[in-house]
Design an enzyme around this catalytic site. Sequence first.
Site, mmCIF file in Angstrom:
data_model
loop_
_atom_site.group_PDB
_atom_site.id
_atom_site.type_symbol
_atom_site.label_atom_id
_atom_site.label_comp_id
_atom_site.label_asym_id
_atom_site.label_seq_id
_atom_site.Cartn_x
_atom_site.Cartn_y
_atom_site.Cartn_z
ATOM 1 N N GLU A 47 0.855 -1.191 0.000
ATOM 2 C CA GLU A 47 0.000 0.000 0.000
ATOM 3 C C GLU A 47 0.883 1.230 0.000
ATOM 4 O OE1 GLU A 47 -3.621 -1.366 3.073
ATOM 5 O OE2 GLU A 47 -2.485 0.456 3.449
ATOM 6 N N GLU B 54 -13.988 4.901 0.246
ATOM 7 C CA GLU B 54 -14.812 3.870 0.881
ATOM 8 C C GLU B 54 -15.527 4.464 2.095
ATOM 9 O OE1 GLU B 54 -12.562 0.014 1.188
ATOM 10 O OE2 GLU B 54 -11.014 1.222 0.196
ATOM 11 N N LYS C 100 -15.467 3.189 6.057
ATOM 12 C CA LYS C 100 -14.300 3.353 6.903
ATOM 13 C C LYS C 100 -14.558 4.470 7.906
ATOM 14 C CE LYS C 100 -10.644 1.600 3.921
ATOM 15 N NZ LYS C 100 -9.325 1.893 3.320
ATOM 16 N N GLU D 250 -9.558 8.419 6.415
ATOM 17 C CA GLU D 250 -9.688 7.017 6.026
ATOM 18 C C GLU D 250 -10.671 6.815 4.873
ATOM 19 O OE1 GLU D 250 -7.862 4.483 6.968
ATOM 20 O OE2 GLU D 250 -6.699 5.729 8.323
#
Length: 339
Positions: A261, A312, A315, A320
Amino acid sequence: MARSSRLCVFLHGIIAKVQLLPGGSHVGVCYGMLGNNLPEPSNVVALYHKHQISKMRLYDPNPEALQALQNTGIELIVGVHNQDLQSIASSISIAYIWVQQNIQRFWPAVSFRYIAVGNEVIPGHLAQFALPAVKNIHNVLKSIGLDGQIKVSTSVSTSIMGTSYPPSAGTFSDSSCAYMGPIAQFLAITGGPLLANVHPYFSYVSDPWDIKLDYAIFQSKTFIVLDGPYYYMNLFDAIVDALYAALEKADAPQVPIVVSESGWPSDGGSAANISIAETYVNGLIDHVASNQGTPRRWAWPIEAYVFAMFNENLKPAGVEQHWGLFYPDEQPVLHVPTF
């Protein structure tokens, strides 16, 4: 600029960078699913395939995604859920069932590259299960003749580090070394990489006085850190080389690091905006596309996975939720210019 126009520019920029890499791309993109408004896995895989994103990290063996990945040629890191580590570590039979259901069932139509047995469990209460689970999954693969094609590892964060500055002083922390030493030795034997989540963003926001933004986002024009024979123009290389130094101290200098990542948030917190995120992602792709490694491993091309494909919304609120290259409607968050 209209979002549809930005999509074309974004994708052309990504493709132009990826095509600089001889023998295929060393750049992938992480596909997280912590959202209630994301496209169907088949549409996501089509988006990867259409735009020549040739590598994917999938955090769990989602059967719909694995089905959609068949015969696309997209190379895959697939994860084992953290909550499954203890059972897989305790039983080779359970490991065999996991491999049978999630790997053997789809092989070779799905191009599995690595299995990430747990994500960021070291240090922590699950750390004790990481290596036994890695070994059991590896042994199952070996029993069916796939250990040469699919490497097994675990994905770690930089919280495993006790010292990371200067990079040559890199060591695993007291709470991690009891786990990381044996894992490093096992990877040295099996030829697997250490999967590492490398996020200069968190280093920068934790110490913006001492870490300059240009250094954190690949924009420095001069060497910032001088470490013996090694000179650093970006924080990404310094973090990766600190990990390499720690592996050397664990008597595993031959173990490569795959950056599982790396990204920068576009909203939700300090230094999190589209402009800075664009610059970081652009710089990361350029760096990988140079086909050169870090100062400590100059001859080893970097393999890295941009975090992440989508914003997303399930999260935690804040940064985040804002690491995506794309919105859930498949339109781009970032503009990555062509060159």
